[in-house]
Design an enzyme around this catalytic site. Structure first.
Site, PDB file in Angstrom:
ATOM      1  N   LYS A 148       0.856  -1.187   0.000  1.00  0.00           N
ATOM      2  CA  LYS A 148       0.000   0.000   0.000  1.00  0.00           C
ATOM      3  C   LYS A 148       0.891   1.236   0.000  1.00  0.00           C
ATOM      4  CE  LYS A 148      -3.839   2.046   2.653  1.00  0.00           C
ATOM      5  NZ  LYS A 148      -4.668   1.931   3.857  1.00  0.00           N
ATOM      6  N   SER A 192      -9.655   1.898   2.902  1.00  0.00           N
ATOM      7  CA  SER A 192      -8.819   2.666   2.003  1.00  0.00           C
ATOM      8  C   SER A 192      -7.779   1.845   1.242  1.00  0.00           C
ATOM      9  CB  SER A 192      -8.093   3.749   2.798  1.00  0.00           C
ATOM     10  OG  SER A 192      -7.210   3.161   3.748  1.00  0.00           O
ATOM     11  N   SER A 202      -9.766  -0.504   7.109  1.00  0.00           N
ATOM     12  CA  SER A 202      -9.224  -0.411   5.747  1.00  0.00           C
ATOM     13  C   SER A 202      -8.519  -1.637   5.209  1.00  0.00           C
ATOM     14  CB  SER A 202      -8.278   0.776   5.645  1.00  0.00           C
ATOM     15  OG  SER A 202      -9.033   1.956   5.522  1.00  0.00           O
TER      16      SER A 202
HETATM   17  N1  GLN Z   1     -13.013   4.339   6.454  1.00  0.00           N
HETATM   18  C1  GLN Z   1     -12.354   4.786   7.648  1.00  0.00           C
HETATM   19  C2  GLN Z   1     -11.923   6.211   7.485  1.00  0.00           C
HETATM   20  O1  GLN Z   1     -12.238   6.765   6.516  1.00  0.00           O
HETATM   21  C3  GLN Z   1     -11.190   3.895   7.951  1.00  0.00           C
HETATM   22  C4  GLN Z   1     -10.020   4.130   7.108  1.00  0.00           C
HETATM   23  C5  GLN Z   1      -8.849   3.278   7.489  1.00  0.00           C
HETATM   24  O2  GLN Z   1      -9.003   2.245   8.118  1.00  0.00           O
HETATM   25  N2  GLN Z   1      -7.674   3.734   7.099  1.00  0.00           N
HETATM   26  O3  GLN Z   1     -11.269   6.790   8.288  1.00  0.00           O
END
Ligand code: GLN
Length: 495
Positions: free
Chosen positions: A76, A151, A175
């Site tokens: 990532k 994400s 994420s």
């Molecule tokens: N969807 C969550 C956010 O927008 C989690 C994102 C993540 O786990 N990096 O913060």
């Protein structure tokens, strides 16, 4: 060949039926072909990958390799990779070249994996759909009109679309697990501190967890073994003896893990708000676990309903502080035209960050400001403790907690971009494990009528990675949801 699991590929590599160079070339060819359809990658490192593959082949020839030697892998783009761009999906860091490797990147290099490239993601890991990237949205290989979740959407798609056998992600509110669920693969969020955050560009430091994506629980076990470990450069990294999770899966004890296992079913995760097809698939998976010997127990986690609001105070608060370092002086983008220093800061940050990141910085600054700190930030930290207490109590009554990973299967690109609250609710089942720091895995357990994957979440108490991996592995030995392949040409063609 590259469609195989890590465990299968490792056998072929060690038996010299295939070389890492062949495997890596195949991965690169697929990645390059799939790029215009799925946009899963931000950087592809063809030369670096082929050189690493040749080095892996040399080690294998000498009989030196381990279980990950020569396996192509994607990271990532929030994890620092020495000499390669590390953009966090942001214009702010679009040209930023990492000066060193993140701990987990270093560990996976030492284990002999071949880094093929960096995957696309929501900007600074803020999102649940991989649509907020400066480099454009990622598309779901099961249907390119749909999001892959986020994400870590690029990493999930790279594995689901059979571009690479494995990838890394980060999980702050879901994420890793949510994109794993929406793309039909496995994603594990380890215990907080099990994998060092060194070199992970910080979003919310008390919630950020690096972890693996693979097609099977066994592959996640192999990856986690390499990624975990103590690192003095992260003060929250935990010093524990290493566990060989994949080896543990092969022990006779693991085959019996479901016999008498107490599965907790929180009523808060099995009621309203779950799509009917998701609920049915999860119910069927639970029935399967019961058939294999587990017992079921309804439990209650009364404070868990506050997880989303608590998260959306704490995560933005930490983000507003962490992202203050992007000022046009020290890292990344700097505005071209400005009057004075203050104007330079303002223009740089206005140009460098996208709308979602700005929303988080504004919220975070607000909840930390004088007069609001006690009402919001402090209160959220107190409720975070209540949520952790609920789980602690629950693990007196059960061994693992099972439910859906996400309330629905993938949604269409654009469907939730104008409604941040709807987007935030995607993580309603995943956020609690980030707030408590306990481990959780998502594995495939069904598909919708429209052919979109559904994920099952198995959560465990702190340091219970081995147990949730055992449960997931047993389920995968008895079912074949993890073997479903998205409708893409190359995946069905090759062996
Ligand atoms: N969807 C969550 C956010 O927008 C989690 C994102 C993540 O786990 N990096 O913060």
């Amino acid at each position: 060949m590259i469609d195989g699991t890590i465990a299968e590929l490792a056998q072929a590599l060690h038996a010299r039926r295939i070389s890492s160079e062949e495997l890596t070339s195949e991965a690169l060819a697929r990645i390059e072909r799939a790029q215009s359809r799925f946009n899963a990658f931000i950087t592809i490192d063809r030369d670096g990958a082929l050189a690493a593959a040749r080095a892996a082949d040399a080690a294998l020839r000498k009989g030196d390799g381990g279980p990950l030697t020569g396996i192509p892998l994607a990271h990532k783009d929030v994890l620092m990779t020495a000499g390669l761009n590390t953009t966090c999906g942001s214009r702010m860091l679009a040209d930023f070249v990492a000066p060193y490797d993140a701990f987990v990147v270093e560990q996976l290099r030492k284990a002999g994996t071949v880094l093929v490239g960096k995957t696309n993601m929501d900007e600074f890991a803020m999102g649940s759909s991989s649509e907020t990237s400066w480099f454009g949205p990622v598309r779901n290989p099961w249907d390119p009109a749909y999001v892959p979740g986020g994400s870590s959407g690029g990493s999930a798609v790279a594995v689901a679309a059979r571009l690479v056998p494995a990838a890394t992600g980060t999980d702050t509110g879901g994420s890793i697990r949510q994109p794993a669920a929406l793309t039909g693969i496995c994603g594990l969020k380890p215990t907080y501190g099990a994998c060092s955050r060194y070199g992970l560009v910080a979003f919310a430091s008390s919630l950020d967890h690096p972890g693996p994506f693979g097609r099977t629980a066994e592959d996640c076990a192999l990856l986690l073994r390499a990624m975990a470990g103590h690192d003095p450069r992260d003060s929250t990294s935990i010093d524990r003896p290493p566990e060989d999770y994949a080896q543990l899966l092969r022990e006779p004890r693991a085959a019996k893990v479901l016999e008498g296992l107490r599965i907790g079913l929180p009523k808060e995760f099995h009621g309203e708000g779950v799509d009917a097809e998701v609920a049915a698939a999860v119910e069927a998976a639970i029935a399967e676990l019961q058939k294999l010997g587990a017992t079921l127990k309804t439990i209650s986690l009364p404070a868990v309903k506050y997880s989303v609001p608590v998260y959306y105070v704490i995560a933005p608060a930490e983000a507003s502080s962490n992202l203050s370092r992007f000022d046009g002086v020290r890292y990344g983008h700097r505005a071209n035209d400005f009057k004075d220093l203050l104007d330079m800061y303002k223009k740089t940050r206005a140009e460098g960050f996208g709308a979602e990141v700005k929303r988080r910085i504004l919220t975070g600054t607000y909840v930390l400001s004088h007069g609001y700190y006690d009402a919001y930030y402090l209160k959220a930290q107190q409720v975070r403790r209540l949520i952790a207490d609920d789980f602690r109590r629950a693990y007196g009554e059960c061994d693992v907690i099972v439910g859906p990973t996400a309330p629905s299967a993938a949604f269409k690109i654009g469907a939730k971009t104008d409604d941040p609250v709807q987007m935030y609710l995607n993580d309603i089942f995943t956020i609690a494990a980030d707030l408590t720091g306990a481990p959780a895995i998502s594995i495939p357990c069904g598909v919708t009528r429209d052919g979109l994957p559904i994920g099952l979440q198995i959560q465990g108490n702190h340091f219970d990675e081995a147990r949730i991996l055992d449960v997931a592995h047993r389920y995968q030995q008895a079912t074949d949801w993890h073997q479903r392949v998205p409708p893409i040409e190359h995946a069905s063609k090759s062996s």
